[in-house]
Write a protein that holds these residues in place. Structure first.
Motif, short mmCIF file in Angstrom:
data_model
loop_
_atom_site.label_atom_id
_atom_site.label_comp_id
_atom_site.label_asym_id
_atom_site.label_seq_id
_atom_site.Cartn_x
_atom_site.Cartn_y
_atom_site.Cartn_z
N TRP A 63 0.81 -1.22 0.00
CA TRP A 63 0.00 0.00 0.00
C TRP A 63 0.84 1.27 0.00
CZ3 TRP A 63 -4.56 -1.35 -1.44
CH2 TRP A 63 -5.09 -2.57 -1.03
N TRP A 120 0.42 4.19 -2.56
CA TRP A 120 -0.83 4.94 -2.50
C TRP A 120 -0.82 6.01 -1.42
CZ3 TRP A 120 -4.03 4.15 -6.46
CH2 TRP A 120 -3.89 2.97 -7.19
N VAL A 144 1.00 8.04 -6.73
CA VAL A 144 -0.29 7.53 -7.22
C VAL A 144 -0.49 7.94 -8.68
CG1 VAL A 144 -2.80 7.71 -7.01
CG2 VAL A 144 -1.39 7.46 -4.96
N LEU A 151 -0.62 5.34 -11.86
CA LEU A 151 -1.78 5.26 -12.76
C LEU A 151 -1.35 5.46 -14.22
CD1 LEU A 151 -4.48 7.22 -10.71
CD2 LEU A 151 -4.35 4.75 -11.08
N SER A 161 0.38 2.29 -15.28
CA SER A 161 -0.56 1.18 -15.41
C SER A 161 -1.33 1.23 -16.72
CB SER A 161 -1.56 1.20 -14.25
OG SER A 161 -0.90 1.11 -13.01
N ILE A 162 -1.72 2.44 -17.14
CA ILE A 162 -2.59 2.57 -18.31
C ILE A 162 -1.78 2.84 -19.59
CG2 ILE A 162 -4.49 3.91 -19.33
CD1 ILE A 162 -5.39 4.44 -16.37
N TRP A 202 1.08 -3.84 -9.30
CA TRP A 202 0.01 -2.83 -9.33
C TRP A 202 -0.31 -2.43 -10.76
CZ3 TRP A 202 -3.53 -2.25 -6.06
CH2 TRP A 202 -3.31 -2.29 -4.68
N GLY A 203 0.73 -2.30 -11.59
CA GLY A 203 0.52 -1.91 -12.98
C GLY A 203 -0.38 -2.90 -13.71
N PHE A 227 -2.43 -5.17 -12.26
CA PHE A 227 -3.74 -5.28 -11.64
C PHE A 227 -4.64 -4.09 -12.02
CE2 PHE A 227 -6.77 -5.12 -8.05
CZ PHE A 227 -7.27 -6.41 -8.14
N ILE A 228 -4.09 -2.87 -11.97
CA ILE A 228 -4.86 -1.68 -12.34
C ILE A 228 -5.22 -1.73 -13.82
CG2 ILE A 228 -4.79 0.84 -12.57
CD1 ILE A 228 -2.89 0.81 -10.11
N LEU A 255 -8.04 -4.08 -14.26
CA LEU A 255 -9.30 -3.50 -13.82
C LEU A 255 -9.87 -2.56 -14.88
CD1 LEU A 255 -8.65 -2.63 -10.05
CD2 LEU A 255 -10.18 -4.38 -10.95
N VAL A 256 -9.01 -1.72 -15.45
CA VAL A 256 -9.46 -0.79 -16.50
C VAL A 256 -9.98 -1.58 -17.70
CG1 VAL A 256 -8.71 0.97 -18.15
CG2 VAL A 256 -7.92 1.07 -15.78
#
Length: 312
Positions: free
Chosen positions: A79, A82, A88, A92, A95-96, A207-208, A210-211, A214-215
């Motif tokens: 965590w 974050w 953060v 993000l 990740s995207i 995290w990259g 997983f995010i 999710l997207v």
């Protein structure tokens, strides 16, 4: 005196065996990545599996497991990214624009062409890295960098035209998606540098993924399964998600710890070669002498840029 010599020889043997282990791990990881691309081609083209679904499941599953491993290494550390607004935002973006973009463009290029071409063309990403760094640092590329860029362009030209500028071997959609994949690979390489100084690689990549998953699930939910599924398709999907993602990632990281990033990145050139051989021998993809020459030109850019970095 004899005891000292024996100790020195033992250390040399240990160091040598460790280097061999690092080399084997780097090659092993790269081969698994290459094979997973070929299995993806089989699922997309022969079983009608949806590309977006495959990406969603792969990223969610691998990302979740990587975060579990990260939590096991250091309690509650997962965590930490974050807790800082700047981190953060960077996470993000990675990740995207980095992780999700490279996964989507790569697998879509495979669907539109083949695993061999898609994997090799992704390796022209050093062109964009060199150009970006030259602009950012306000300097003209060095001679070695210019030669590397020229070879990458020549290799791409041979792969997509076979030497005839009027003839495009792959579709325009596949070509531009391959270029997008190379740009995404460059972003994936450069963008998370600050994050990787503060956090472990498996935490950021976890995290990259997983995010990104999710997207992607908003566009194709993991339970919305399509395609013709038999036991072979299930095995290949399992390979892509786990053996083609988690295992090579850990092998690559272990190799980096032993050999360093530069040597490991050179050995990762095994990935497009593995994808090419698998596509030719298993899926009967046509790969001519000009394709192999183009591949050699593109992969040689990594060798040249590695020597250029050593001189800096």
């Amino acid at each position: 005196m004899s005891y000292t010599n024996n100790s020195s020889n033992d250390l040399k043997k240990q160091h040598s065996s460790l280097e061999i282990k690092g080399i084997l791990l780097a090659i092993f990881g790269a081969v698994l990545w290459g094979v997973s691309g070929t299995f993806g081609q089989f699922l997309f083209q022969n079983r009608g599996v949806n590309v977006e679904w495959m990406i969603t499941v792969r990223m969610l599953s691998a990302g979740f497991l990587l975060l579990c491993f990260a939590a096991f290494d250091k309690k509650n550390a997962i965590w930490d990214p974050w807790k800082n607004k700047k981190d953060v935002f960077q996470l993000l973006i990675f990740s995207i624009v980095g992780m999700l973009a490279i996964q989507y463009t790569y697998f879509l290029t495979i669907k539109l062409s083949n695993a061999a071409t898609a994997t090799v063309l992704q390796y022209i990403n050093p062109i964009f890295i060199v150009l970006y760094l030259a602009i950012r640092n306000k300097r003209f590329p060095s001679t070695i960098e210019l030669i590397a860029v020229s070879l990458a362009i020549l290799g791409t030209f041979l792969l997509v035209t076979h030497g005839d500028i009027r003839n495009l071997i792959i579709s325009k959609e596949a070509f531009w998606m391959a270029i997008a994949s190379a740009i995404a690979a460059a972003i994936y390489t450069l963008q998370p540098a600050t994050l990787l100084k503060r956090y472990s690689a498996k935490l950021i990549v976890g995290w990259g993924m997983f995010i990104g998953g999710l997207v992607m699930s908003f566009f194709k939910a993991p339970w919305d399964i399509t395609g013709n599924w038999d036991i072979q398709a299930v095995y290949y999907a399992f390979f892509i998600v786990f053996l083609g993602t988690l295992l090579p990632f850990y092998a690559y990281l272990s190799a980096v710890k032993i050999l360093g990033g530069q040597t490991t990145s050179l050995l990762s050139c095994t990935e497009p070669l593995a994808a090419a051989f698998m596509a030719v021998l298993w899926l009967n993809v046509s790969f001519t002498s000009l394709d192999w020459l183009g591949t050699a030109c593109i992969l040689s850019t990594i060798v040249l840029l590695s020597f250029a970095n050593k001189r800096i």
